[in-house]
Write a protein that holds these residues in place. Structure first.
Motif: not given
Length: 342
Positions: A129-153
């Motif tokens: 659910x988080x990676x789907x959200x961040x990809x909607x805002x232009x984050x690449x598939x490659x970086x989506x998981x890292x961004x989701x982890x950043x948001x959790x942190x």
């Protein structure tokens, strides 16, 4: 409250957002929301500056959440229509179409709802659910998981990577609400709307989440609209207050002014209904008799008149105007200039 910035979250606020902290970000003037011909919210006005935190308070049914839905462009789904003026930066929010709303919802105006169980997909893992959200805002598939982890942190989630592998039902209420906080800031919005974001949580978890909310706003420069029933929360978190009753704005001003020099009898009644750890509970608490008028059955005069101990005949015969009793302090009451003790 803690005010240190989350080290792992990088939010790049547009230059315009930081240019002048006194710039008006959002303004409403005589906002009306109708269900058919029936006004649910009627003549609501307020302004919100860059980085400001506005608390909207009032009893259940006062129109707080409907006002927020107007700000979020989420009225038509409920068959509601808005009129008056509602502007975000240089945009007239009441004229935007679905495509335009998709461009700004989340990226300009974020949202935290009150019920995480109703908002999270129960058959999708948190990471999906988080990676789907961040990809909607232009984050690449490659970086989506890292961004989701950043948001959790960023929302101080224990074991950020581990939580991403879990389903919503495997998390506690406080952890699920932290996920909602992460989703709310995923698009790096300038304005965050939080509709009773700590409802139904125990007081310790509420306090931690409110500290987190304050920290996120401080570190990113986001403005905040916080809907709550808790005046103590407003006094701790918010810079300004909008008091609503029966679909109307009754009083608005800085938090210091509203708590120290409130001029509307309804605001005064809400203040006296607050429990205190230092005062005698039985002697201090005063209940407010009666109930607000039913939606659509609005009286011709002041909507608070039937419950107001200061009401006179004029209050019941004609609607009171909104007057600026001092700079930035607006009151809808013909007796606002008088000294009173409700």
């Amino acid at each position: 409250m803690s005010t240190h910035a989350p080290a792992t979250l990088e939010i790049n606020m547009p230059a315009a957002a930081a240019a002048d902290s006194h710039d008006i970000l959002l303004s409403a003037r005589d906002l009306v929301v109708r269900a058919g011909q029936v006004p649910i919210v009627d003549s609501v006005s307020f302004t919100l500056s860059q980085g400001e935190r506005l608390g909207i308070v009032g009893e259940t049914g006062s129109g707080k959440s409907i006002t927020c839905r107007a700000v979020l462009g989420a009225l038509q789904r409920r068959g509601l229509e808005a009129s008056g003026e509602l502007r975000y930066r240089d945009m007239d929010l009441l004229t935007l179409d679905d495509r335009q709303w998709r461009q700004i919802r989340g990226s300009e105006i974020g949202f935290i709802p009150q019920s995480s169980l109703n908002s999270l997909n129960p058959v999708m893992k948190i990471g999906q659910q988080l990676t789907e959200a961040v990809r909607h805002f232009g984050v690449s598939k490659k970086n989506a998981t890292r961004r989701a982890e950043e948001l959790m942190a960023a929302v101080h989630m224990p074991d950020p990577k581990g939580v991403l592998t879990k389903y919503p039902h495997e998390l506690s209420g406080g952890m699920r609400q932290r996920v909602m906080f992460a989703l709310g800031i995923a698009g790096e919005p300038r304005l965050l709307v939080a509709d009773e974001p700590t409802t139904a949580l125990d007081v310790t978890v509420q306090r931690r989440l409110l500290e987190l909310l304050t920290e996120l706003c401080t570190s990113t420069g986001m403005a905040l609209i916080l809907v709550t029933h808790d005046l103590g929360v407003v006094s701790d978190v918010c810079d300004s207050v909008l008091v609503m009753y029966a679909g109307q704005s009754m009083e608005s001003g800085s938090t210091e002014t509203i708590f120290g020099r409130s001029r509307h009898p309804y605001t005064a009644a809400l203040m006296q209904a607050r429990p205190s750890m230092t005062d005698d509970l039985g002697a201090r608490l005063k209940g407010l008799p009666g109930r607000p008028p039913a939606v659509g059955a609005w009286p011709s005069g002041c909507r608070f008149a039937d419950r107001c101990p200061l009401a006179v005949d004029q209050c019941r015969s004609s609607p009171p105007p909104v007057d600026e009793v001092e700079a930035g302090h607006f009151v809808r009451c013909i007796r606002a200039e008088e000294e009173f003790d409700v």
